[in-house]
Write a protein that holds these residues in place. Structure first.
Motif, PDB file in Angstrom:
ATOM      1  N   VAL A  26     -23.786 -40.056 -25.671  1.00  2.52           N
ATOM      2  CA  VAL A  26     -23.288 -38.969 -26.377  1.00  2.52           C
ATOM      3  C   VAL A  26     -22.839 -37.900 -25.553  1.00  2.52           C
ATOM      4  CG1 VAL A  26     -23.905 -37.405 -28.373  1.00  2.52           C
ATOM      5  CG2 VAL A  26     -25.086 -39.789 -28.152  1.00  2.52           C
ATOM      6  N   PRO A  27     -21.644 -37.885 -25.287  1.00  2.00           N
ATOM      7  CA  PRO A  27     -21.060 -36.984 -24.325  1.00  2.00           C
ATOM      8  C   PRO A  27     -21.061 -35.483 -24.934  1.00  2.00           C
ATOM      9  CG  PRO A  27     -19.177 -38.250 -25.224  1.00  2.00           C
ATOM     10  CD  PRO A  27     -20.360 -38.787 -25.667  1.00  2.00           C
ATOM     11  N   GLN A  28     -20.773 -34.664 -24.125  1.00  2.00           N
ATOM     12  CA  GLN A  28     -20.536 -33.041 -24.647  1.00  2.00           C
ATOM     13  C   GLN A  28     -19.341 -33.205 -25.786  1.00  2.00           C
ATOM     14  OE1 GLN A  28     -20.596 -29.873 -22.042  1.00  2.00           O
ATOM     15  NE2 GLN A  28     -21.897 -30.991 -20.583  1.00  2.00           N
ATOM     16  N   ILE A  29     -19.555 -32.288 -26.597  1.00  2.00           N
ATOM     17  CA  ILE A  29     -18.321 -32.252 -27.571  1.00  2.00           C
ATOM     18  C   ILE A  29     -17.306 -31.390 -26.952  1.00  2.00           C
ATOM     19  CG2 ILE A  29     -17.768 -30.812 -29.628  1.00  2.00           C
ATOM     20  CD1 ILE A  29     -19.718 -32.122 -31.182  1.00  2.00           C
ATOM     21  N   GLN A  30     -16.219 -31.940 -26.840  1.00  2.00           N
ATOM     22  CA  GLN A  30     -14.960 -31.198 -26.472  1.00  2.00           C
ATOM     23  C   GLN A  30     -14.381 -30.306 -27.451  1.00  2.00           C
ATOM     24  OE1 GLN A  30     -14.191 -31.385 -23.057  1.00  2.00           O
ATOM     25  NE2 GLN A  30     -15.807 -32.801 -22.868  1.00  2.00           N
ATOM     26  N   LEU A  80     -15.306 -30.350 -40.337  1.00  2.00           N
ATOM     27  CA  LEU A  80     -16.923 -30.253 -40.259  1.00  2.00           C
ATOM     28  C   LEU A  80     -17.055 -29.099 -39.446  1.00  2.00           C
ATOM     29  CD1 LEU A  80     -17.833 -33.933 -39.709  1.00  2.00           C
ATOM     30  CD2 LEU A  80     -17.355 -32.849 -41.853  1.00  2.00           C
ATOM     31  N   SER A  81     -18.305 -28.734 -39.418  1.00  2.32           N
ATOM     32  CA  SER A  81     -19.026 -27.744 -38.788  1.00  2.32           C
ATOM     33  C   SER A  81     -19.497 -28.137 -37.446  1.00  2.32           C
ATOM     34  CB  SER A  81     -20.423 -27.192 -39.446  1.00  2.32           C
ATOM     35  OG  SER A  81     -21.291 -28.279 -39.365  1.00  2.32           O
ATOM     36  N   GLY A  82     -19.759 -27.454 -36.383  1.00  2.00           N
ATOM     37  CA  GLY A  82     -19.895 -27.901 -35.122  1.00  2.00           C
ATOM     38  C   GLY A  82     -21.250 -29.025 -35.153  1.00  2.00           C
ATOM     39  N   GLY A  83     -22.360 -28.479 -36.094  1.00  2.00           N
ATOM     40  CA  GLY A  83     -23.450 -29.452 -36.085  1.00  2.00           C
ATOM     41  C   GLY A  83     -23.433 -30.785 -36.800  1.00  2.00           C
ATOM     42  N   GLN A  84     -22.200 -30.806 -37.664  1.00  5.46           N
ATOM     43  CA  GLN A  84     -22.095 -32.059 -38.544  1.00  5.46           C
ATOM     44  C   GLN A  84     -21.018 -32.698 -37.423  1.00  5.46           C
ATOM     45  OE1 GLN A  84     -20.002 -30.121 -41.668  1.00  5.46           O
ATOM     46  NE2 GLN A  84     -21.717 -30.826 -43.028  1.00  5.46           N
ATOM     47  N   ARG A  85     -20.451 -32.141 -36.682  1.00  5.51           N
ATOM     48  CA  ARG A  85     -19.478 -33.205 -35.722  1.00  5.51           C
ATOM     49  C   ARG A  85     -20.370 -33.682 -34.535  1.00  5.51           C
ATOM     50  NH1 ARG A  85     -16.183 -28.887 -35.717  1.00  5.51           N
ATOM     51  NH2 ARG A  85     -16.646 -28.570 -33.442  1.00  5.51           N
ATOM     52  N   GLN A  86     -21.471 -32.944 -34.191  1.00  7.19           N
ATOM     53  CA  GLN A  86     -22.412 -33.478 -33.103  1.00  7.19           C
ATOM     54  C   GLN A  86     -22.982 -34.641 -33.815  1.00  7.19           C
ATOM     55  OE1 GLN A  86     -22.969 -34.296 -30.320  1.00  7.19           O
ATOM     56  NE2 GLN A  86     -23.523 -32.433 -29.434  1.00  7.19           N
ATOM     57  N   ARG A  87     -23.541 -34.615 -35.200  1.00 12.25           N
ATOM     58  CA  ARG A  87     -24.050 -35.908 -35.577  1.00 12.25           C
ATOM     59  C   ARG A  87     -23.131 -36.941 -35.576  1.00 12.25           C
ATOM     60  NH1 ARG A  87     -27.821 -34.155 -40.857  1.00 12.25           N
ATOM     61  NH2 ARG A  87     -28.439 -32.104 -39.980  1.00 12.25           N
ATOM     62  N   VAL A  88     -21.926 -36.603 -35.877  1.00 13.91           N
ATOM     63  CA  VAL A  88     -20.957 -37.756 -35.905  1.00 13.91           C
ATOM     64  C   VAL A  88     -20.766 -38.519 -34.857  1.00 13.91           C
ATOM     65  CG1 VAL A  88     -18.571 -38.363 -36.423  1.00 13.91           C
ATOM     66  CG2 VAL A  88     -19.515 -36.662 -37.780  1.00 13.91           C
ATOM     67  N   THR A  89     -20.906 -37.517 -33.516  1.00 15.72           N
ATOM     68  CA  THR A  89     -20.988 -38.300 -32.251  1.00 15.72           C
ATOM     69  C   THR A  89     -22.141 -39.133 -31.966  1.00 15.72           C
ATOM     70  OG1 THR A  89     -20.123 -35.885 -31.732  1.00 15.72           O
ATOM     71  CG2 THR A  89     -20.070 -37.551 -29.866  1.00 15.72           C
ATOM     72  N   ILE A  90     -23.462 -38.630 -32.483  1.00 19.52           N
ATOM     73  CA  ILE A  90     -24.539 -39.354 -32.067  1.00 19.52           C
ATOM     74  C   ILE A  90     -24.546 -40.684 -33.257  1.00 19.52           C
ATOM     75  CG2 ILE A  90     -27.153 -39.442 -32.394  1.00 19.52           C
ATOM     76  CD1 ILE A  90     -26.891 -36.343 -31.928  1.00 19.52           C
ATOM     77  N   ALA A  91     -23.947 -40.551 -34.352  1.00 22.35           N
ATOM     78  CA  ALA A  91     -24.007 -41.786 -35.046  1.00 22.35           C
ATOM     79  C   ALA A  91     -22.942 -42.902 -34.303  1.00 22.35           C
ATOM     80  CB  ALA A  91     -23.346 -41.441 -36.523  1.00 22.35           C
ATOM     81  N   ARG A  92     -21.634 -42.269 -33.841  1.00 21.65           N
ATOM     82  CA  ARG A  92     -20.904 -43.333 -33.088  1.00 21.65           C
ATOM     83  C   ARG A  92     -21.629 -44.290 -32.005  1.00 21.65           C
ATOM     84  NH1 ARG A  92     -16.111 -40.470 -30.160  1.00 21.65           N
ATOM     85  NH2 ARG A  92     -17.949 -39.864 -28.826  1.00 21.65           N
ATOM     86  N   ALA A  93     -22.338 -43.202 -31.293  1.00 24.35           N
ATOM     87  CA  ALA A  93     -23.446 -43.960 -30.194  1.00 24.35           C
ATOM     88  C   ALA A  93     -24.387 -45.138 -30.889  1.00 24.35           C
ATOM     89  CB  ALA A  93     -24.085 -42.962 -29.425  1.00 24.35           C
ATOM     90  N   LEU A  94     -24.849 -44.473 -31.881  1.00 19.72           N
ATOM     91  CA  LEU A  94     -26.032 -45.515 -32.632  1.00 19.72           C
ATOM     92  C   LEU A  94     -25.175 -46.794 -33.057  1.00 19.72           C
ATOM     93  CD1 LEU A  94     -27.969 -42.721 -34.574  1.00 19.72           C
ATOM     94  CD2 LEU A  94     -28.798 -44.029 -32.576  1.00 19.72           C
TER      95      LEU A  94
END
Ligand code: ADP
Length: 259
Positions: free
Chosen positions: A80-84, A141-155
């Motif tokens: 899960v990279p840092q969000i750009q 999406l909000s920052g928090g929701q986008r971060q969840r999406v990034t984690i879901a992609r990794a999962l």
């Protein structure tokens, strides 16, 4: 029961041309661990991530991921990279972002998602509690929701290890604690390695903590040691306590040293 070693680094030295960044790093992580590694900016956290993912070959030492070389073992890691900031400008749906976690090396195979792919995407969305957002464009999406999406992609790749780089750097404190609650749940089935410069944020949530600043100080304990602080702040701890402004110190340290 003997626990499986998921990541192991032995005497790893790594850097870029003339710039040596990591020196004699030894690190062992076992299945079920939840490790937080902190360290100052420029201390080598990203370099350590690259070494673990097999993207940077160490000058010396060995790296094993799930008992394999880093290049082969990285398929077991959900990174899960840092969000750009520009990520959010791209008008793509949540479902499509998460489906990237199922990408295969053969381009033709990516034209159609199999039923197994779809089930994995849906499971990851559920795990991050964002199934209801599946059809939404990420730029809404909000920052928090986008971060969840990034984690879901990794999962979605069904990893054994989740490797997160500064997961809460662009989310507010409420979303950040919700995110850590979800990570704690995930840790029941996945080993987690979380890297951050923010000691206060992660020390509450992880099971064990270490510090990277060229060297790695890690002994598999939850406690933040004097050695870690000295490594992180590059000076003897007495000097830190008496000579430097408190803002450079993690809150944890200040709270314990006020009386
Ligand atoms: P952190 O993630 O802890 O901020 P990095 O691993 O990104 O630290 O960087 C550690 C050091 O390595 C810094 O001095 C940085 O300038 C240097 N560095 C990072 N990437 C490269 C690169 N691709 N080429 C040369 N030097 C680099």
């Amino acid at each position: 029961m003997v626990k499986q070693t998921v990541i192991e680094l032995e005497d790893v030295w790594a850097g870029y041309e003339s710039d040596r960044v990591l020196e004699s790093v030894n690190f062992k992580m076992e299945a079920g661990d939840y490790v937080g590694l902190i360290g100052p900016n420029g201390g080598g956290k990203t370099t350590l991530i690259k070494v673990i993912l097999g993207l940077l070959k160490p000058e010396r030492g060995t790296v094993r991921v799930m008992g394999l070389s880093a290049e082969k073992g990285r398929h077991f890691i959900g990174y899960v990279p840092q969000i750009q900031q520009d990520d959010k400008a791209f008008p793509i749906r949540v479902w499509d972002v998460v489906s990237m976690g199922r990408l295969k090396p053969n381009l033709l195979q990516n034209l159609l998602l199999s039923e197994v792919d779809k089930a994995a995407i849906e499971r990851s969305l559920r795990q991050m509690d964002i199934l209801d957002l599946a059809k939404r464009p990420i730029n809404e999406l909000s920052g928090g929701q986008r971060q969840r999406v990034t984690i879901a992609r990794a999962l979605a790749s069904d990893p054994k290890i989740l490797l997160l780089d500064e997961p809460t750097s662009s989310v507010d404190s409420r979303s950040s604690s919700q995110l850590y609650d979800l990570l704690a749940e995930l840790n029941q089935t996945i080993s987690i390695l979380l890297i951050s410069h923010d000691l206060t944020a992660i020390s509450t949530y992880v099971k064990t903590i270490g510090c990277v600043n060229r060297r790695l100080v890690y002994s598999g304990q939850k406690e933040i040691t004097t050695e870690m602080l000295e490594t992180a702040y590059d000076c003897p701890i007495d000097l830190v306590a008496h000579g430097l402004p408190h803002r450079v110190l993690p809150h944890h340290y200040e709270e314990n040293n006020h009386d």
